[in-house]
Scaffold this motif. Sequence first.
Motif, PDB file in Angstrom:
ATOM      1  N   ALA A   1     143.061  93.098  36.935  1.00  0.00           N
ATOM      2  CA  ALA A   1     141.985  93.914  37.512  1.00  0.00           C
ATOM      3  C   ALA A   1     140.599  93.454  37.082  1.00  0.00           C
ATOM      4  O   ALA A   1     139.604  93.760  37.753  1.00  0.00           O
ATOM      5  CB  ALA A   1     142.178  95.377  37.135  1.00  0.00           C
ATOM      6  N   LEU A   2     140.516  92.739  35.967  1.00  0.00           N
ATOM      7  CA  LEU A   2     139.217  92.307  35.444  1.00  0.00           C
ATOM      8  C   LEU A   2     138.745  91.011  36.098  1.00  0.00           C
ATOM      9  O   LEU A   2     139.546  90.144  36.476  1.00  0.00           O
ATOM     10  CB  LEU A   2     139.298  92.098  33.936  1.00  0.00           C
ATOM     11  N   LYS A   3     137.433  90.887  36.187  1.00  0.00           N
ATOM     12  CA  LYS A   3     136.835  89.618  36.595  1.00  0.00           C
ATOM     13  C   LYS A   3     137.064  88.582  35.492  1.00  0.00           C
ATOM     14  O   LYS A   3     137.263  88.955  34.324  1.00  0.00           O
ATOM     15  CB  LYS A   3     135.327  89.789  36.794  1.00  0.00           C
ATOM     16  N   PRO A   4     137.026  87.306  35.814  1.00  0.00           N
ATOM     17  CA  PRO A   4     137.030  86.295  34.743  1.00  0.00           C
ATOM     18  C   PRO A   4     135.895  86.576  33.762  1.00  0.00           C
ATOM     19  O   PRO A   4     134.756  86.826  34.170  1.00  0.00           O
ATOM     20  CB  PRO A   4     136.804  84.986  35.496  1.00  0.00           C
ATOM     21  N   GLY A   5     136.199  86.617  32.481  1.00  0.00           N
ATOM     22  CA  GLY A   5     135.197  86.947  31.477  1.00  0.00           C
ATOM     23  C   GLY A   5     135.039  88.437  31.233  1.00  0.00           C
ATOM     24  O   GLY A   5     134.237  88.845  30.384  1.00  0.00           O
ATOM     25  N   GLY A   6     135.813  89.262  31.947  1.00  0.00           N
ATOM     26  CA  GLY A   6     135.717  90.709  31.786  1.00  0.00           C
ATOM     27  C   GLY A   6     136.256  91.184  30.445  1.00  0.00           C
ATOM     28  O   GLY A   6     137.007  90.479  29.764  1.00  0.00           O
ATOM     29  N   VAL A   7     135.878  92.400  30.068  1.00  0.00           N
ATOM     30  CA  VAL A   7     136.186  92.951  28.742  1.00  0.00           C
ATOM     31  C   VAL A   7     137.175  94.114  28.841  1.00  0.00           C
ATOM     32  O   VAL A   7     137.090  94.944  29.751  1.00  0.00           O
ATOM     33  CB  VAL A   7     134.891  93.430  28.043  1.00  0.00           C
ATOM     34  N   TYR A   8     138.083  94.159  27.894  1.00  0.00           N
ATOM     35  CA  TYR A   8     139.013  95.277  27.700  1.00  0.00           C
ATOM     36  C   TYR A   8     138.719  95.821  26.316  1.00  0.00           C
ATOM     37  O   TYR A   8     138.902  95.142  25.306  1.00  0.00           O
ATOM     38  CB  TYR A   8     140.437  94.737  27.804  1.00  0.00           C
ATOM     39  N   LEU A   9     138.223  97.069  26.258  1.00  0.00           N
ATOM     40  CA  LEU A   9     137.851  97.682  24.985  1.00  0.00           C
ATOM     41  C   LEU A   9     138.820  98.814  24.663  1.00  0.00           C
ATOM     42  O   LEU A   9     139.014  99.710  25.475  1.00  0.00           O
ATOM     43  CB  LEU A   9     136.424  98.223  25.029  1.00  0.00           C
ATOM     44  N   VAL A  10     139.410  98.755  23.476  1.00  0.00           N
ATOM     45  CA  VAL A  10     140.392  99.759  23.046  1.00  0.00           C
ATOM     46  C   VAL A  10     139.920 100.421  21.762  1.00  0.00           C
ATOM     47  O   VAL A  10     139.653  99.751  20.757  1.00  0.00           O
ATOM     48  CB  VAL A  10     141.773  99.117  22.808  1.00  0.00           C
ATOM     49  N   ILE A  11     139.827 101.752  21.785  1.00  0.00           N
ATOM     50  CA  ILE A  11     139.516 102.552  20.603  1.00  0.00           C
ATOM     51  C   ILE A  11     140.722 103.442  20.327  1.00  0.00           C
ATOM     52  O   ILE A  11     141.258 104.064  21.255  1.00  0.00           O
ATOM     53  CB  ILE A  11     138.286 103.454  20.826  1.00  0.00           C
ATOM     54  N   ASP A  12     141.150 103.512  19.075  1.00  0.00           N
ATOM     55  CA  ASP A  12     142.227 104.453  18.763  1.00  0.00           C
ATOM     56  C   ASP A  12     142.230 104.788  17.281  1.00  0.00           C
ATOM     57  O   ASP A  12     141.582 104.119  16.471  1.00  0.00           O
ATOM     58  CB  ASP A  12     143.589 103.912  19.191  1.00  0.00           C
ATOM     59  N   HIS A  13     142.984 105.835  16.961  1.00  0.00           N
ATOM     60  CA  HIS A  13     143.136 106.292  15.580  1.00  0.00           C
ATOM     61  C   HIS A  13     144.080 105.354  14.828  1.00  0.00           C
ATOM     62  O   HIS A  13     145.184 105.069  15.291  1.00  0.00           O
ATOM     63  CB  HIS A  13     143.705 107.712  15.546  1.00  0.00           C
ATOM     64  N   SER A  14     143.666 104.913  13.662  1.00  0.00           N
ATOM     65  CA  SER A  14     144.442 103.947  12.894  1.00  0.00           C
ATOM     66  C   SER A  14     145.623 104.601  12.193  1.00  0.00           C
ATOM     67  O   SER A  14     145.485 105.643  11.547  1.00  0.00           O
ATOM     68  CB  SER A  14     143.558 103.297  11.819  1.00  0.00           C
TER      69      SER A  14
ATOM     70  N   PHE B   1     138.524  92.839  23.618  1.00  0.00           N
ATOM     71  CA  PHE B   1     139.296  91.715  24.145  1.00  0.00           C
ATOM     72  C   PHE B   1     138.599  91.196  25.399  1.00  0.00           C
ATOM     73  O   PHE B   1     137.978  91.960  26.127  1.00  0.00           O
ATOM     74  CB  PHE B   1     140.715  92.154  24.495  1.00  0.00           C
ATOM     75  N   ARG B   2     138.733  89.896  25.639  1.00  0.00           N
ATOM     76  CA  ARG B   2     138.081  89.315  26.826  1.00  0.00           C
ATOM     77  C   ARG B   2     139.075  88.481  27.624  1.00  0.00           C
ATOM     78  O   ARG B   2     139.884  87.738  27.063  1.00  0.00           O
ATOM     79  CB  ARG B   2     136.888  88.456  26.416  1.00  0.00           C
ATOM     80  N   LYS B   3     138.998  88.631  28.933  1.00  0.00           N
ATOM     81  CA  LYS B   3     139.754  87.768  29.832  1.00  0.00           C
ATOM     82  C   LYS B   3     139.071  86.409  29.866  1.00  0.00           C
ATOM     83  O   LYS B   3     137.852  86.338  30.085  1.00  0.00           O
ATOM     84  CB  LYS B   3     139.795  88.374  31.235  1.00  0.00           C
ATOM     85  N   PRO B   4     139.782  85.315  29.647  1.00  0.00           N
ATOM     86  CA  PRO B   4     139.130  83.995  29.654  1.00  0.00           C
ATOM     87  C   PRO B   4     138.373  83.733  30.956  1.00  0.00           C
ATOM     88  O   PRO B   4     138.827  84.139  32.037  1.00  0.00           O
ATOM     89  CB  PRO B   4     140.292  83.020  29.497  1.00  0.00           C
ATOM     90  N   ALA B   5     137.228  83.106  30.849  1.00  0.00           N
ATOM     91  CA  ALA B   5     136.408  82.824  32.024  1.00  0.00           C
ATOM     92  C   ALA B   5     137.129  81.915  33.022  1.00  0.00           C
ATOM     93  O   ALA B   5     136.825  81.923  34.211  1.00  0.00           O
ATOM     94  CB  ALA B   5     135.085  82.183  31.606  1.00  0.00           C
ATOM     95  N   SER B   6     138.095  81.166  32.518  1.00  0.00           N
ATOM     96  CA  SER B   6     138.836  80.251  33.398  1.00  0.00           C
ATOM     97  C   SER B   6     139.998  80.918  34.119  1.00  0.00           C
ATOM     98  O   SER B   6     140.609  80.340  35.021  1.00  0.00           O
ATOM     99  CB  SER B   6     139.393  79.076  32.563  1.00  0.00           C
ATOM    100  N   ALA B   7     140.320  82.177  33.726  1.00  0.00           N
ATOM    101  CA  ALA B   7     141.464  82.879  34.315  1.00  0.00           C
ATOM    102  C   ALA B   7     141.084  83.498  35.648  1.00  0.00           C
ATOM    103  O   ALA B   7     139.920  83.821  35.893  1.00  0.00           O
ATOM    104  CB  ALA B   7     141.964  83.956  33.364  1.00  0.00           C
ATOM    105  N   ARG B   8     142.082  83.681  36.466  1.00  0.00           N
ATOM    106  CA  ARG B   8     141.857  84.305  37.781  1.00  0.00           C
ATOM    107  C   ARG B   8     142.742  85.533  37.931  1.00  0.00           C
ATOM    108  O   ARG B   8     143.678  85.745  37.186  1.00  0.00           O
ATOM    109  CB  ARG B   8     142.162  83.312  38.906  1.00  0.00           C
TER     110      ARG B   8
END
Length: 267
Positions: free
Chosen positions: A181-194, A260-267
């Motif tokens: 679902a993310l564009k190349p270079g897009g970010v996935y941010l996860v926050i949670d209780h440790s 986390f980041r989707k690599p810019a080279s990924a599609r």
Amino acid sequence: MRKPLLSLVAVLGLAACATEPMLGPPPPPPSGSASISIPANIAAALSDPSRPAADMVRDQARHPGEVLAFAGVKPGAKVADLIPGGGYFTRIFSKAVGPKGKVYAYVPDELTKLANREPTVNAIARDPAYSNVTVILNKLPNFSTPEKLDLVFTAQNYHDMHDKFMGPADLSVVNRQIFKALKPGGVYLVIDHSAEPGSGLRNTEDLHRIDSAVVKSEVTAAGFIFEGESKVLRAPADPRKANVYDPSIRGKTDQFVYKFRKPASAR
């Protein structure tokens, strides 16, 4: 065939986990944490008069300015708020991305059916002040959006997707769908209780916590690159052994913020 519903106590606990504020005094700033500059679009979103006063009170503990700055939220961005609860972050995203941006409040169908009511975030999407917000109801792990995204964000809910009320969801599929679902270079941010290091998935249901190493392993297995951590929500005094709703620790839990980041080279 759908599994039987959880007990009333469990259902109410779930609803609280997804929608209720974490109460209590905020944790002290993490030692050694660097000052983060808040971009103008995010600062304006935090001070927007459309925000409920109750949300603004929560800002001191949740540090939304620093979190969104770490995520790199810019005007015009396309964002998915995965499991938005009451929409605390949804409202901020809406104003931070502005009229040229888009916010998808993604509510798993399993959660809606369990709560037996429409998602709270629907009221935000109906409000003209948040006209760039669209609610998506879909069964996990079938995460998908109408367009490619700059950011997928989930706060205090990754552990829930591992719980039995969600199936549990197959996180290997969920994370791959987010990757797509993310564009190349897009970010996935996860926050949670440790949870305690090495505990794995042991405490996702009883303590509402997760071992951060599990999150890192699962997300990178889907193709993401781990880009770093913000320590703005770290609370070293938390022993990580109590339920996050226990009065002794509520509102003062140690939380990880992983980018986390989707690599810019990924599609």
